[in-house]
Design a protein around this motif. Sequence first.
Motif: not given
Length: 514
Positions: A113, A316, A389-390, A393
Amino acid sequence: MESVIDGKTSPAYTRRCLGCNMIYRYQEWQDGLHSFDDHVLLSLELCLYLRHSLQNHISVSRAIDTLEGLRGVKYPNRDTILHGYCHFEALTDTDYIYSCVNCGYHPPEVIMDLHKKGVFSMSVSDLKEPPPEFRGEVDIEDFWKSVNLEMIGRGFVPSQTKNPFAVQPSYSRWAPWIGHKTRMDHTVLNTEFAKVTTAKVTSAEAQMMNVSEDRLVDELMKQKVGVVRKLCKACNIDSKGSRMDLISRLRAEMQNRQSYDKMFQKIWGASGVWSVILCPHGVVYSIKFNLRAESPRDFAHLLLSWKHIPNVSIYDFARGLATHGNLRVPTDIPFHPHEGRLAEPTPESISSAKQGKLKVSLPWLFEKTDNSSSKGHPITGSSEHYVLYDKLHESNTKDPQDVLRRISLVPELQGWLNSQIAEQFFASLRKNNYFLNNMAPSTHIFIMCNIVHHKNTSTNQKLLEVQLQRGHRPHGLENITLSDLGQAILAQQASDRETVQHHPHQLNQKDFGD
């Protein structure tokens, strides 16, 4: 602790050789003092106090203000003490290893991130084009040695402007930090110069910009209409109309990289924030101080500089990361199979994933596969590399194929993986913005790298204490050593270092039990 000797109005502190009477620099740590510039001397206890203050989000100036009020003693200029502290840290033998005692030097899973509020003051116009022969490769050791040398050099010059070792932001000489056990070698990738273009961006590159555009639009929505109107004027866009009209025009203009950078600078600051890679336990493995607006290329190049790419990377904008990474190395694509998706993007698999029926087991995340290849990860044995993806998101993407990049599809990632660990990390570091963001670029990255190192050390200490408490027999930290892969093991297992491997998410109880 409050000891600061300010000799600006008195003769410099020096040493004299008893044999030849030669005068040389006073730098005797065994006396409990650190000499910054032969005039200002800091006690070692004060230096350690400032280190702990920074760990608790207290700036050097505030820490000195507190001591000054408590002791009733006048201290030297705050910038002088800050430079003296940096001088102390630069001369300290610190191993910035940046790895987790559970995951080792090569974590199988990582979370990535950016900290968009972490910036430093810098004029983009001062960034010169790199030389024609530059191919985006930087010597990480050479760069960080030069940063250290600048901190040390401040003790020998009257001002920073006269420091011959000063490091200025540059496309061709600006490197991230990756622990020496984790990175491939001393040469790392940094192609931020490729972000600079006046042409309209299309195809894959446009796709990779979408994530930053979305973030930028979110921030624009929070700005007052006056700020948005000024941005329109700066980008030569019609500044008349409603707030939403203005934002729509700005978004359309973002495809022009120059306009995009103008907006980014106005909203987030001059530099392009920090890109950070962490393991699931919150230990930082890589940090990159971007010069330009963040892009998936920043994370792709960090991972491509690693000795072993993680089997699961969580980001993300997973699609953009996989796209750029595979475009960068088309002859040996790093993210596979299925371009980093968990399954072939067929209508059947997409439909099954949307209905929650699709499950993709990755058993080697818990137990190393017997069918490991020469390119397999040293802990899992698998050569597969997925980009997911986290959870925050995963529902924001517009591509239906991205449903195959959801963490929930993998049973082995359920119940323990916190994909928001980076956000929690940034929530802590955000408390440092008030002083970090006002520092010069070189001071900013030096202090930040040091703060993260000590935060990593603290996290590792807590991880070890937790693991020791799980054992059936009492053990102390003195009984712990690291395997060849950097994972914590008991000292008596040291003879088996080459074969000892642990599930990185928790050390097995048998390793600390009967």
